[in-house]
Write an enzyme that holds these catalytic residues in place. Structure first.
Site, short mmCIF file in Angstrom:
data_model
loop_
_atom_site.label_atom_id
_atom_site.label_comp_id
_atom_site.label_asym_id
_atom_site.label_seq_id
_atom_site.Cartn_x
_atom_site.Cartn_y
_atom_site.Cartn_z
N VAL A 1 -18.30 -16.70 -6.91
CA VAL A 1 -16.92 -17.20 -6.98
C VAL A 1 -16.49 -17.64 -5.59
O VAL A 1 -16.38 -16.83 -4.68
CB VAL A 1 -15.96 -16.09 -7.49
CG1 VAL A 1 -14.54 -16.62 -7.63
CG2 VAL A 1 -16.46 -15.49 -8.79
N ILE B 1 -10.77 -19.42 -1.94
CA ILE B 1 -9.87 -20.56 -2.20
C ILE B 1 -9.94 -21.60 -1.08
O ILE B 1 -9.81 -22.79 -1.32
CB ILE B 1 -8.43 -20.08 -2.49
CG1 ILE B 1 -7.60 -21.21 -3.11
CG2 ILE B 1 -7.74 -19.55 -1.26
CD1 ILE B 1 -6.43 -20.76 -3.90
N VAL C 1 -8.03 -22.59 1.29
CA VAL C 1 -6.85 -23.17 1.92
C VAL C 1 -6.08 -22.01 2.55
O VAL C 1 -6.34 -20.86 2.26
CB VAL C 1 -5.93 -23.93 0.92
CG1 VAL C 1 -6.45 -25.32 0.67
CG2 VAL C 1 -5.78 -23.16 -0.36
N ALA D 1 -2.30 -22.76 7.92
CA ALA D 1 -1.20 -22.60 8.87
C ALA D 1 -0.70 -21.16 8.79
O ALA D 1 -0.73 -20.54 7.72
CB ALA D 1 -0.08 -23.56 8.53
N LYS E 1 0.54 -23.81 16.68
CA LYS E 1 1.63 -24.26 15.81
C LYS E 1 2.93 -23.68 16.37
O LYS E 1 3.06 -22.46 16.46
CB LYS E 1 1.39 -23.74 14.38
CG LYS E 1 2.58 -23.94 13.46
CD LYS E 1 2.33 -23.34 12.08
CE LYS E 1 3.60 -23.36 11.25
NZ LYS E 1 3.43 -22.66 9.97
N PRO F 1 11.67 -24.56 14.53
CA PRO F 1 10.82 -24.04 15.61
C PRO F 1 10.77 -22.51 15.57
O PRO F 1 11.63 -21.88 14.97
CB PRO F 1 11.57 -24.50 16.87
CG PRO F 1 13.00 -24.58 16.46
CD PRO F 1 13.02 -24.92 14.99
N VAL G 1 -18.88 -8.40 -9.27
CA VAL G 1 -18.41 -7.25 -10.06
C VAL G 1 -18.30 -7.66 -11.53
O VAL G 1 -17.64 -8.66 -11.86
CB VAL G 1 -17.05 -6.73 -9.53
CG1 VAL G 1 -16.47 -5.68 -10.46
CG2 VAL G 1 -17.21 -6.18 -8.12
N LEU H 1 -3.77 -13.24 -2.98
CA LEU H 1 -3.36 -13.98 -4.17
C LEU H 1 -3.38 -13.11 -5.43
O LEU H 1 -2.71 -13.41 -6.41
CB LEU H 1 -4.26 -15.20 -4.36
CG LEU H 1 -4.24 -16.20 -3.20
CD1 LEU H 1 -5.30 -17.27 -3.37
CD2 LEU H 1 -2.87 -16.84 -3.03
N GLY I 1 1.48 -17.25 2.83
CA GLY I 1 0.40 -16.61 2.08
C GLY I 1 -0.31 -15.54 2.90
O GLY I 1 -0.37 -14.37 2.51
C1 LIG Z 1 -2.51 -24.81 -2.08
C2 LIG Z 1 -2.44 -23.60 -1.21
C3 LIG Z 1 -2.15 -23.74 0.14
C4 LIG Z 1 -2.05 -22.61 0.96
N1 LIG Z 1 -1.71 -22.76 2.27
C5 LIG Z 1 -1.50 -21.67 3.02
C6 LIG Z 1 -1.11 -21.78 4.38
O1 LIG Z 1 -0.96 -22.86 4.94
N2 LIG Z 1 -0.92 -20.64 5.07
C7 LIG Z 1 -1.09 -19.41 4.52
O2 LIG Z 1 -0.87 -18.41 5.19
N3 LIG Z 1 -1.51 -19.28 3.25
C8 LIG Z 1 -1.72 -20.36 2.49
N4 LIG Z 1 -2.16 -20.22 1.21
C9 LIG Z 1 -2.50 -18.88 0.72
C10 LIG Z 1 -3.90 -18.50 1.19
O3 LIG Z 1 -4.82 -19.47 0.75
C11 LIG Z 1 -4.29 -17.14 0.65
O4 LIG Z 1 -3.26 -16.24 0.87
C12 LIG Z 1 -5.52 -16.63 1.35
O5 LIG Z 1 -6.53 -17.57 1.36
C13 LIG Z 1 -6.00 -15.37 0.72
O6 LIG Z 1 -6.74 -15.62 -0.42
P1 LIG Z 1 -7.45 -14.40 -1.10
O7 LIG Z 1 -8.35 -13.75 -0.12
O8 LIG Z 1 -6.42 -13.54 -1.73
O9 LIG Z 1 -8.26 -15.06 -2.30
P2 LIG Z 1 -9.61 -15.94 -2.30
O10 LIG Z 1 -9.80 -16.72 -1.06
O11 LIG Z 1 -9.56 -16.69 -3.59
O12 LIG Z 1 -10.79 -14.88 -2.34
C14 LIG Z 1 -11.14 -14.22 -3.54
C15 LIG Z 1 -12.40 -13.42 -3.28
O13 LIG Z 1 -12.65 -12.61 -4.42
C16 LIG Z 1 -14.03 -12.71 -4.75
N5 LIG Z 1 -14.22 -12.41 -6.17
C17 LIG Z 1 -13.62 -12.99 -7.23
N6 LIG Z 1 -14.12 -12.46 -8.38
C18 LIG Z 1 -15.02 -11.51 -8.00
C19 LIG Z 1 -15.87 -10.62 -8.70
N7 LIG Z 1 -15.90 -10.58 -10.03
N8 LIG Z 1 -16.67 -9.79 -7.99
C20 LIG Z 1 -16.65 -9.80 -6.63
N9 LIG Z 1 -15.85 -10.62 -5.92
C21 LIG Z 1 -15.06 -11.47 -6.60
C22 LIG Z 1 -14.40 -14.15 -4.38
O14 LIG Z 1 -15.80 -14.31 -4.24
C23 LIG Z 1 -13.65 -14.27 -3.04
O15 LIG Z 1 -14.43 -13.70 -2.01
C24 LIG Z 1 -2.28 -21.33 0.40
C25 LIG Z 1 -2.63 -21.20 -0.95
C26 LIG Z 1 -2.70 -22.32 -1.76
C27 LIG Z 1 -3.03 -22.14 -3.20
#
Ligand SMILES: Cc1cc2nc3c(=O)[nH]c(=O)nc-3n(C[C@H](O)[C@H](O)[C@H](O)COP(=O)(O)OP(=O)(O)OC[C@H]3O[C@@H](n4cnc5c(N)ncnc54)[C@H](O)[C@@H]3O)c2cc1C
Length: 542
Positions: A47, A50, A52, A55, A83, A102, A187, A339, A351
């Protein structure tokens, strides 16, 4: 407190939230002679993260310091740039106007009445420029630091732009080198205890990973919190309509505008807005929009047209997202961070901040013993309060628009698109400008007594209170007055007078000094971090 053994903590998910939690918990809880947490992380090879989240807000500096990360090394590793502000373009009229939010401003002592004075003036200078030198420093394209890191005496708070995937990799390297165990495996199953808590997770590769505390960092999939424990997602799309982004990278080899802006640009388009985030090797773009108002193909066309002819050959990616939060961020022995726990759309880049806050709060509420319920209760209140406070702030950016050129912008101004809490704030701030006192409990006349979605325990009926919100009255003022809040009314109430130049003296002084001591941002990046040089491209200079 009773005697305890180190708690086994299993983080599921290796995106930025998972690795930030691993590195921070390890740095804070295991710093002394005796470790308090035995931390492992399992991340799926199947998987993708994400990718992104480029910033940040200034609180990231706290996380870096706590983990013991050197700022320059961090910037080198993550393709980082500075930034200092967000520049909002076309949010009010769609006529090429802009305003800055700012990160620093001057404060008048002993009484700061900057907003009152500005509202009583002719407001010919943008509010942000009457309280901060940073908007002009940004427009001049200057770095917030000298090449030799000397203090300039000009308050220039900053955060970073960075490559989110490289950030997660860097944190992973740090955490694993300091004792965090890493499993790369998917998992597939979750075992529960008799009481309903999580006992262990099972992986495709045959591992059975036990722990006392589980952290769900699996992104929107939320495999522990939602799929196993069934904790509901509270949808907030009524107030923030955007649910999709088309993203694109513009490598500098392909198009280099000749500079690296020291701020994020957020330009309003027909059905949302586009971010422009400059890194050391490329610019990142993302059109955040509402799928109810524009289809994917048209959104992509609009993004390419925005960027110019050189965007035609660039790959675009679609990212779907939802705005909301878990009814409980901490349920039983499981906590959802990143997320999996909540998301507010990317405007103002909150985020990673929410993951950072969740992690910091978890160390503060770490369950050394077995009785987690009181800790979870406080933790859930804090996270819900902060979520709604941020929701109000992002909601504010949209609902003051006077744009009526598209259906999206007409919809966003409807009364039902403004959260009741925000409406109460705006009603109050039409009587007086925001001040620190408003943020002591954020309870305003006319505010409905809404329940917290977390449950029905005593206190849960109260409206969220957040005295330590991410955005204080100073940030609210930047948006309110950047968006001409009370402009007409002030003309009628006060007439037009010249601004009393109380803070302007400091600002003129800073602006006289800054170009002499602060290099242009790209020059700083090249000299201090070794950023490559690129020939300047012809065509639209973004
Ligand atoms: C369009 C967009 C723009 C954004 N821009 C910003 C920004 O500018 N600044 C900011 O601070 N935040 C931003 N965010 C938020 C930011 O992307 C997230 O807060 C951050 O990347 C954290 O993601 P995460 O680690 O929660 O999830 P993810 O990056 O999705 O990681 C999920 C993890 O779970 C693992 N996983 C999933 N299923 C399983 C499984 N069954 N078994 C084992 N592992 C599994 C995956 O392999 C991965 O390692 C943005 C979000 C979006 C949607």
């Amino acid at each position: 407190m009773t005697e305890f053994n180190p708690k086994r903590v299993l983080i599921v998910g290796g995106g930025s939230s998972g690795w930030m939690a691993a590195a921070y918990l390890n740095a804070v809880l295991n710093a002394g002679d005796r470790p308090f947490a035995q931390i492992a992380l399992v991340e799926s090879p199947d998987v993708p993260r994400i990718g992104v989240g480029e910033a940040t807000v200034p609180s990231i500096n706290h996380i870096l310091a706590a983990i013991g990360i050197d700022e320059l090394e961090f910037m080198r590793r993550v393709d980082g740039t500075y930034k200092q502000s967000i520049r909002y373009v076309n949010w009010l009229h769609n006529a090429g106007e802009h305003y800055h939010h700012p990160f620093s401003r001057y404060r008048l002592e002993p009484v700061d009445r900057s907003a009152d004075d500005w509202l009583r003036s002719d407001r010919s200078i943008p509010f942000a420029e009457t309280v901060s030198a940073q908007p002009i420093i940004c427009e001049l394209g200057l770095a917030p630091k000298t090449v030799d890191q000397r203090s300039t005496g000009i308050p220039l708070t900053y955060a970073f732009h960075m490559n989110a995937l490289k950030f997660a990799d860097y944190l992973s390297e740090i955490a694993t080198s300091r004792g965090v165990t890493r499993h790369v495996d998917h998992v597939v199953d979750v075992e529960r205890t008799e009481s309903g808590d999580i006992a262990a997770v099972k992986t495709k590769g045959g591992l059975r990973l036990e722990a006392e505390l589980f952290i769900d960092c699996t992104g929107f999939a939320a495999i522990l919190m939602e799929k196993t424990l069934g904790v509901a997602w509270v949808d907030c799309s009524q107030w923030l309509l955007c649910d999709r982004a088309i993203t694109m990278h513009v490598p500098y080899e392909q198009h280099y505008p000749g500079y690296v802006r020291p701020y994020t640009t957020a330009t309003a388009l027909s059905s949302g807005w586009v971010w422009e985030i400059p890194l050391q090797t490329k610019r990142s773009l993302g059109y955040v929009h509402s799928s109810a108002f524009i289809d994917e193909e048209k959104a992509e066309q609009e993004l390419r047209a925005f960027e110019g002819a050189h965007a035609e050959s660039l790959d675009a990616r679609t990212v779907h997202f939802k705005v909301g939060h878990r009814a409980k961020a901490w349920a039983g022995n499981c906590i959802a961070i990143g997320l999996a726990g909540s998301f507010i759309e990317p405007l103002e880049s909150t985020g990673l901040y929410l993951s950072d806050l969740a992690t910091v709060m978890l160390t503060e509420h770490f369950p050394y013993g077995d009785d987690m319920a009181p800790l979870a209760y406080r933790y859930n209140r804090i996270m819900a309060n902060r979520f709604y406070e941020i929701l109000d702030f992002i909601n504010l950016h949209y609902c003051l628009t006077r744009r009526s050129d598209t259906e999206f912008w007409r919809e966003i101004q409807k009364p039902e698109r403004m959260h009741d809490r925000l409406r109460a704030k705006l009603d109050f701030w039409s009587k007086k400008p925001p001040s620190a006192a408003d943020f002591e409990d954020q309870w305003f006349p006319g505010q409905p007594d809404t329940p917290l979605p977390s449950g029905n325990l005593p206190g849960d009926h109260r409206s969220p209170i957040d005295a330590k919100g991410l955005w204080n009255h100073e940030s609210y003022e930047m948006i309110l007055y950047g968006m001409d809040f009370l402009d007409q009314e002030c003309n009628e109430w006060f007439g037009k007078h010249r601004l009393k130049p109380q803070l302007l003296k400091n600002i003129f002084q800073a602006l006289a000094t800054a170009p002499r001591v602060l290099p242009e941002h790209q020059a700083w990046l090249q000299r201090v971090l070794g950023m490559r040089t690129y020939p300047t491209s012809q065509g639209k200079a973004n």
